[in-house]
Design a protein around this motif. Structure first.
Motif, PDB file in Angstrom:
ATOM      1  N   TYR A 221     -23.738 -16.464 -24.868  1.00 46.68           N
ATOM      2  CA  TYR A 221     -24.391 -16.861 -26.118  1.00 46.68           C
ATOM      3  C   TYR A 221     -23.494 -16.584 -27.311  1.00 46.68           C
ATOM      4  CZ  TYR A 221     -28.534 -17.078 -23.179  1.00 46.68           C
ATOM      5  OH  TYR A 221     -29.424 -17.388 -22.181  1.00 46.68           O
ATOM      6  N   ARG A 238     -34.878 -15.473 -25.568  1.00 43.32           N
ATOM      7  CA  ARG A 238     -33.829 -15.288 -24.559  1.00 43.32           C
ATOM      8  C   ARG A 238     -34.371 -15.572 -23.162  1.00 43.32           C
ATOM      9  NH1 ARG A 238     -28.963 -11.229 -24.674  1.00 43.32           N
ATOM     10  NH2 ARG A 238     -27.966 -11.874 -22.747  1.00 43.32           N
ATOM     11  N   GLN A 240     -36.828 -17.470 -22.337  1.00 38.93           N
ATOM     12  CA  GLN A 240     -37.086 -18.907 -22.192  1.00 38.93           C
ATOM     13  C   GLN A 240     -35.796 -19.653 -21.839  1.00 38.93           C
ATOM     14  OE1 GLN A 240     -39.621 -20.755 -22.024  1.00 38.93           O
ATOM     15  NE2 GLN A 240     -39.096 -22.829 -22.713  1.00 38.93           N
ATOM     16  N   ILE A 241     -34.697 -19.318 -22.486  1.00 43.85           N
ATOM     17  CA  ILE A 241     -33.430 -20.008 -22.207  1.00 43.85           C
ATOM     18  C   ILE A 241     -32.849 -19.558 -20.868  1.00 43.85           C
ATOM     19  CG2 ILE A 241     -31.066 -20.368 -23.002  1.00 43.85           C
ATOM     20  CD1 ILE A 241     -32.083 -20.088 -25.864  1.00 43.85           C
ATOM     21  N   ASP A 242     -32.886 -18.254 -20.605  1.00 43.61           N
ATOM     22  CA  ASP A 242     -32.323 -17.735 -19.357  1.00 43.61           C
ATOM     23  C   ASP A 242     -33.009 -18.334 -18.135  1.00 43.61           C
ATOM     24  OD1 ASP A 242     -30.374 -16.172 -20.474  1.00 43.61           O
ATOM     25  OD2 ASP A 242     -31.496 -14.289 -20.352  1.00 43.61           O
ATOM     26  N   TYR A 249     -32.170 -27.769 -19.390  1.00 41.20           N
ATOM     27  CA  TYR A 249     -31.425 -27.376 -20.592  1.00 41.20           C
ATOM     28  C   TYR A 249     -30.498 -28.508 -21.029  1.00 41.20           C
ATOM     29  CZ  TYR A 249     -28.438 -24.576 -23.679  1.00 41.20           C
ATOM     30  OH  TYR A 249     -27.750 -24.085 -24.753  1.00 41.20           O
ATOM     31  N   PHE A 264     -38.534 -28.387 -25.818  1.00 43.71           N
ATOM     32  CA  PHE A 264     -38.087 -27.025 -25.563  1.00 43.71           C
ATOM     33  C   PHE A 264     -39.270 -26.101 -25.272  1.00 43.71           C
ATOM     34  CE2 PHE A 264     -36.866 -22.744 -27.063  1.00 43.71           C
ATOM     35  CZ  PHE A 264     -35.789 -22.514 -26.215  1.00 43.71           C
ATOM     36  N   ILE A 288     -30.244 -23.438 -30.391  1.00 49.17           N
ATOM     37  CA  ILE A 288     -30.402 -23.281 -28.938  1.00 49.17           C
ATOM     38  C   ILE A 288     -29.165 -23.769 -28.171  1.00 49.17           C
ATOM     39  CG2 ILE A 288     -32.913 -23.443 -29.095  1.00 49.17           C
ATOM     40  CD1 ILE A 288     -32.716 -26.253 -27.921  1.00 49.17           C
ATOM     41  N   ARG A 289     -28.279 -24.494 -28.849  1.00 50.05           N
ATOM     42  CA  ARG A 289     -27.027 -24.903 -28.201  1.00 50.05           C
ATOM     43  C   ARG A 289     -25.855 -24.016 -28.620  1.00 50.05           C
ATOM     44  NH1 ARG A 289     -29.433 -30.279 -28.982  1.00 50.05           N
ATOM     45  NH2 ARG A 289     -28.413 -30.539 -30.997  1.00 50.05           N
TER      46      ARG A 289
END
Length: 775
Positions: A221, A238, A240-242, A249, A264, A288-289
């Motif tokens: 990140y 975190r 949610q993204i992981d 994604y 998202f 988020i990117r």
């Protein structure tokens, strides 16, 4: 081990350089695909280049020094050339000549590109581990010839390259452990050619490296996301993204604003939505990117962390976006996608350029221009001086038994050559766990096994093989991996260029398994490495071992590969002369590697002795090295036939010649010691004739061993290999040929059993010769 630390540049200036590199890489590919003469798709990889821009910008402009060696991800070659252009090493004219004949190669090539000096890449997986083998070669050079300046050996690779099995063969080999100057930087964009890579693969990779003893760093990140995670409630973002699958994604890259927010948050815990309420729709995509592989500061910190661990190699997983900074970012089908005219124009404008200035370097007085100039002064490549000549004698002086095999002779010759301190200091042998069975035992007893540290041999003083690993040893033992063998030989063979100290690497391998390492052999030759490989034992002559260990097509491989000369001596003195000639050629201008195909079949040496008495030692040596000699002369005034053969079948061929003489046929026996040299001398004469539109004048050495009065005689070729491999001999002077060889898989049996099956027995050769006379 300490490395020089580059001053950390101003990140804003570094970002300016990063954007110019992205532009130049994309525009180079764009220009290559707009050439008028293009008949097929030129190709190029704008998306794959884009994902590497940040990694390579931070590496070149904020980390490495002039001693460091870097292998470039194949699809990122335009990024590398853009860097070399901005730092002053590459002329501007090359920028519009990507993938053009005489221009920049599709993938980095140290022999064909004007600005690549360290490693060629392109056959994926090989360049990924080449720096690991180069580091092992440096460790050997330091132990034997004194320490060199501290050097980082770095590979930048795509994550899909780690699917290649040779990567894991290298990482697991004990001979390649503890190399703390190696860093592997993985462009983790989670996309291969055809798909988005599942997230579970990333977790496996990190575990595999850690269990192999590597230091693992994740740059996942960027600073914006890390700051968000650090706020109250940021842990839900975190998580949610992981926990989001890679495929999902990646799908978010194509949308922005309210649509992005909705997709998202689909299925997310309500707390994630509440946490993101403070983030405007227009900023959500950027947040988020915000991956670490595009954060220059995070990358520089990761590189410093890698330097701090010096007892083991480091792998850095840099999370990136394939197509970063481009309209095609994250598209699962962007691997070969090209930007449209309008998209190229928009990108040009975004970096402050127009059609007049699009190829310009930075103003030398600007902050970016000054950094580029400073990096160029410290890092750009310098010409390498020529290799030194090798003080190898014309013959080793080894004494051979009256009946001996070419493999046994090879072992004795190595031992004798090792008694010359100047020569032995440069010689190093390598084998993939076949040292004893390829007759390296005598060399090992005399020279020792290499290890970076002293080790105790617990086998006892009565053991015939003295296995005492130490920094003074001159044999490197690998695990059973032919890929590792050829990759290590390739880097040892570049020690003059990489380390300033020329070595003479000699490898041994069972001949059928040359093919198992063929990709790495080709790679090493393409790098213009110089080494000697002995493939032994070979052919169906290794009768009891069966078809799995009986090689048949390796002579064709040796003949057809550039950069290497294949030889196949049957007699001990011929092995001696060809091996010492090979050692001298490793240091010669325009010299080549050598492939010796040998056998364990003992041969009576007296026919060679008789030929030496007839021809003289100097003349016979010349003929052996040139590719062949007349082992037996025919009786005069008879019908003629030529028996041309190589290696262990010579006793049967000589017996056939005797029978033919009794039948009233004069038989010339040619011992073909290098059909490679004979063929390429003849082929060269044809090329010269074609260029000048004239008749071929001299087909080379073959005209000396096939005399004018024999050029209407038929030829029977006998080779413990595919019958086609020598069949070309008749084309030189238009002679009829009957080729005898191995055209099916072998099996277990005696030599006589296998020779009968393949047509190698004297009476079978005689029948073939008589048929050739009657045809």
């Amino acid at each position: 081990m300490t490395f020089p630390v580059s001053p950390t540049p101003d990140i804003a200036t570094l970002h300016t350089i990063e954007q110019r590199i992205l532009w130049l890489a994309v525009r180079m590919i764009d220009a290559a695909n707009r050439r008028d003469e293009t008949e097929i798709k030129v190709g190029g990889h704008q998306a794959s280049s884009a994902s590497m821009v940040s990694i390579m910008t931070a590496l070149w402009f904020g980390h490495i020094g002039g001693e460091d060696k870097v292998a470039i991800k194949p699809h990122a070659s335009p990024v590398y050339h853009a860097i070399k252009y901005l730092t002053g090493e590459l002329d501007r004219s090359y920028l519009t000549r990507l993938r053009e004949f005489g221009g920049l190669q599709s993938y980095p090539s140290r022999t064909k590109d004007p600005d690549v000096f360290d490693f060629s890449t392109g056959s994926v997986g090989l360049g990924a581990v080449a720096p690991l083998f180069a580091s092992a070669a440096r460790r050997y050079v330091d132990a034997h010839h004194g320490p060199r300046p501290s050097t980082r050996f770095i590979a930048t690779v795509g994550d899909a390259e780690l699917d290649e099995g040779n990567v894991w063969e290298a990482i697991a080999d004990p001979a390649l452990q503890d190399l703390g100057n190696v860093t592997l930087i993985v462009d983790l964009n989670r996309q291969s050619l055809d798909r988005v890579v599942p997230g579970i693969q990333t977790r496996r990779l990190t575990r595999f490296f850690a269990e192999a003893g590597w230091h693992v760093i994740e740059v996942k990140y960027g600073t914006e996301l890390q700051a968000a995670f650090a706020r109250d409630g940021g842990d839900v973002l975190r998580r949610q993204i992981d926990e989001m699958p890679n495929e999902r994604y990646q799908s978010l890259f194509a949308v922005e604003g309210t649509e992005l927010r909705a997709r998202f948050l689909e299925g997310a815990d309500p707390s994630v939505g509440r946490f993101l309420e403070s983030v405007p729709d227009d900023d959500l995509g950027r947040l988020i990117r915000n991956l670490g592989g595009h954060d220059l500061g995070e990358l520089l910190r990761a590189y410093r962390r890698a330097d701090a661990v010096t007892d083991r190699p480091t792998v850095i997983f840099a999370y990136t976006i394939k197509g970063w900074g481009l309209p095609i970012a994250g598209d699962p089908m962007n691997h070969s996608a090209q930007l449209s005219d309008a998209q190229v124009a928009d990108l040009r404008t975004s970096v402050g350029l127009d059609e007049e200035t699009e190829w310009d370097r930075f103003d030398p007085k600007s902050a970016a221009g000054k950094i580029c100039a400073a990096v160029g002064a410290g890092i750009n490549n310098e010409p390498v001086p020529p290799r030194p000549s090798v003080p190898a004698p014309e013959a080793s002086g080894a004494r051979h038994k009256p009946v001996t095999s070419s493999q046994e002779a090879f072992g004795r010759i190595l031992v004798q050559l090792g008694r010359d301190p100047e020569l032995a200091a440069r010689m190093v042998t390598v084998s993939p766990d076949v040292a004893v069975s390829t007759n390296l035992g005598g060399w090992i007893n005399a020279q020792g096994v290499f290890s970076p540290t002293e080790s105790v041999d617990y086998s006892g003083p009565d053991r015939l093989l003295k296995w005492n690993p130490s920094p003074d040893g001159r044999h490197i033992e690998l695990g059973i991996s032919e890929m590792n063998l050829f990759l290590l030989l390739g880097q040892l063979g570049l020690s003059h260029e990489h380390d300033g100290e020329m070595l003479l690497p000699i490898g041994t391998v069972y001949d059928p398994f040359v093919l198992r390492g063929l990709d790495a052999l080709i790679y090493s030759l393409y790098n213009d490495s110089r080494f000697i490989i002995a493939g032994t034992p070979s052919g169906v002559t290794l009768a009891p071992e069966g078809g799995a260990h009986q090689s048949s097509i390796t002579p064709s491989v040796g003949l057809e590969l550039p950069g290497i000369v294949a030889v196949e001596p049957g007699y001990a003195a011929a092995v001696d002369w060809l091996l010492t000639d090979a050692l001298r050629d490793l240091g010669a201008q325009g010299g080549k590697s050598r492939y010796l195909r040998l056998s364990t079949r003992p041969l009576d040496q007296s026919p060679f002795t008789i030929a030496m008495e007839r021809l003289g030692e100097a003349a016979l040596r010349h003929d052996v090295i040139a590719g062949g000699y007349r082992l037996r002369e025919p009786a005069p005034d008879r019908d003629r036939v030529i028996l041309a053969a190589a290696g262990p079948v010579m006793p049967e061929v000589l017996s056939a010649a005797e029978i033919l003489e009794e039948e009233g046929v004069g038989a010339t026996v040619l011992d073909i010691t290098s059909q490679d040299r004979l063929f390429h001398a003849w082929r060269g004469s044809l090329d010269d004739a074609a260029r000048t539109a004239s008749r071929p004048v001299d087909p080379g050495h073959i005209s000396e061993i096939i005399r004018p009065e024999e050029r209407r005689a038929p030829i029977v070729t006998v080779h413990d290999a595919s019958p086609h491999s020598m069949a070309w001999l008749g084309s030189v002077f238009g002679q009829r040929v009957i080729p005898i060889g191995v055209d099916r898989f072998g099996e277990s049996g005696t030599i006589r059993d296998l020779y009968r099956a393949m047509g190698f027995l004297p009476e079978q050769i005689v029948n073939a010769a008589l048929v050739s006379l009657d045809t």
